[in-house]
Design an enzyme around this catalytic site. Structure first.
Site, PDB file in Angstrom:
ATOM      1  CG  HIS A 107      -0.403   0.310   2.509  1.00 58.47           C
ATOM      2  ND1 HIS A 107      -0.128  -0.653   3.460  1.00 58.47           N
ATOM      3  CD2 HIS A 107      -0.053   1.481   3.085  1.00 58.47           C
ATOM      4  CE1 HIS A 107       0.360  -0.091   4.541  1.00 58.47           C
ATOM      5  NE2 HIS A 107       0.415   1.210   4.345  1.00 58.47           N
ATOM      6  CG  ASP A 137      -0.023  -4.036   2.745  1.00 68.27           C
ATOM      7  OD1 ASP A 137       0.255  -3.505   1.655  1.00 68.27           O
ATOM      8  OD2 ASP A 137      -0.282  -3.380   3.771  1.00 68.27           O
ATOM      9  CB  SER A 215       3.139   1.843   6.118  1.00 66.55           C
ATOM     10  OG  SER A 215       1.956   2.052   6.844  1.00 66.55           O
TER      11      SER A 215
END
Length: 370
Positions: A107, A137, A215
């Protein structure tokens, strides 16, 4: 008369204010410099605690492996016909090997046309996309940096983690690079949803502060080894609320080499179409994957598996229900797909299958997905 009286009173108050200010200034001028003043003596610090030394050492060891990722979208300038790069977002990642592979979240780079990777030495490199696996992911980029500039992160394992053990997260929250937070493993075997809607199982929960920009960064144990990839937070405000999630390194270490070799995960297939959970409920079936269609030339057809077939309204010819693969229960399609990821096309697996009340085992040789 009243106006003159008010004017006189205001004048007196103003004169009094001037006199008091002048007096205070004179007092400060007389007292300033008359009292001796030196910097305060520094209290002895003593040695850092063992835990502090451990934290400092881990950051020094692993921070050179952590990178800052910036992404951009490309757009055409209609006046000059030049292609522009419009900043899109930022995230974190880490150096996987000396070949320049960098691991991050899918992402982080999703929807981007370009990405740049900034190493800990502040050098910036244009990144090439190597492979992605949205169901977990994960994404792999590659930069053409010389090996001497690259510090691959030490790899640990996640299967032996215990709730309560110390963890550290390094990343770039809100664009602030090389930020360190600490915490503990709050829980294990959590489930979160990937960007594709697939369930990611076995996720690590931590209270180490994870914010937007973290992230793709590493979650480390007290030995400075990678144990997870920071992926998501649970927060009503969007900032850290003490509940963060990381993809376990055992999954990462299984998927990343395949992405480097092949560019994507080619999941082996059984050659079936599965029914929804509502189908099982309507027929009163136990947990398992009900087969609705069998590809004529697929592995399931060659193994003799049969689908459920509607014949009249409310009447169905009973087909096969897959309840386990190599002894691992498969109560739903998501679990079956997770299990299949651990095999390769050409592998032979043993399915536990129910047809009515009869349970049997069937050997199936897996095909490759298109």
């Amino acid at each position: 008369m009243r106006s003159a009286h008010r004017f006189t009173l205001l004048s007196l108050l103003f004169i009094l204010f001037i006199v008091l200010a002048a007096s205070l200034g004179t007092l400060l001028a007389k007292t300033a410099g008359t009292t001796p003043a030196q910097p305060r003596a520094i209290a002895p610090r003593g040695e850092l605690t063992a835990d502090e030394r451990n934290t400092v050492e881990i950051f020094a060891l692993t921070s050179p492996s952590v990178v800052h990722i910036t992404t951009a979208r490309q757009a055409l300038n209609l006046f000059t016909l030049n292609v522009l790069e419009i900043p899109q977002g930022t995230g974190s990642g880490f150096v996987w090997d000396e070949a320049g592979h960098v691991v991050t979240n899918f992402h982080v780079i999703q929807g981007a046309d370009a990405a740049r990777v900034t190493l800990a030495d502040q050098s910036t490199w244009r990144a090439k996309l190597v492979g992605v696996y949205p169901d977990r992911d994960l994404a792999v980029l590659r930069i053409d940096a010389p090996p001497e500039r690259l510090r691959p992160i030490p790899i640990g394992e996640s299967k032996g983690l215990k709730v309560g053990q110390k963890v550290l997260a390094i990343g770039n929250p809100f664009g602030l690079d090389q930020s360190l937070t600490t915490g503990v493993v709050s829980a294990l075997n959590r489930e979160i949803e990937s960007v594709t809607g697939r369930t990611i199982r076995g996720v690590i929960q931590t209270d180490a502060a994870i914010n937007p920009g973290n992230s793709g960064g590493p979650l480390l144990d007290s030995a400075g080894r990678l144990i997870g990839v920071n992926t998501a937070i649970y927060s009503p405000s969007g900032a850290s609320a003490g509940i963060g999630f990381a993809i376990p390194v055992d999954e990462v270490n299984r998927i990343v080499p395949r992405l480097i070799r092949e560019g994507r995960i080619r999941r082996p297939v059984l050659g079936i179409a599965a029914a929804s959970p509502a189908f099982n409920k309507a027929l009163g079936l136990p947990p398992g994957v009900a087969i609705l269609r069998v590809d004529p030339d697929g592995p399931a057809a060659r193994a003799g598996l049969k689908p459920f077939v509607p014949v009249t309204e409310g009447s169905v010819v009973v087909g096969d229900l897959i309840v386990a693969i190599d002894g691992t229960p498969t109560p739903d399609l998501d679990t079956l797909l997770d299990a299949l990821e651990r095999y390769r096309p050409g592998d032979t697996v043993t399915l536990d299958v129910l047809r009515g009340t009869e349970r049997r085992q069937v050997a199936v040789t897996l095909d490759s997905s298109s």
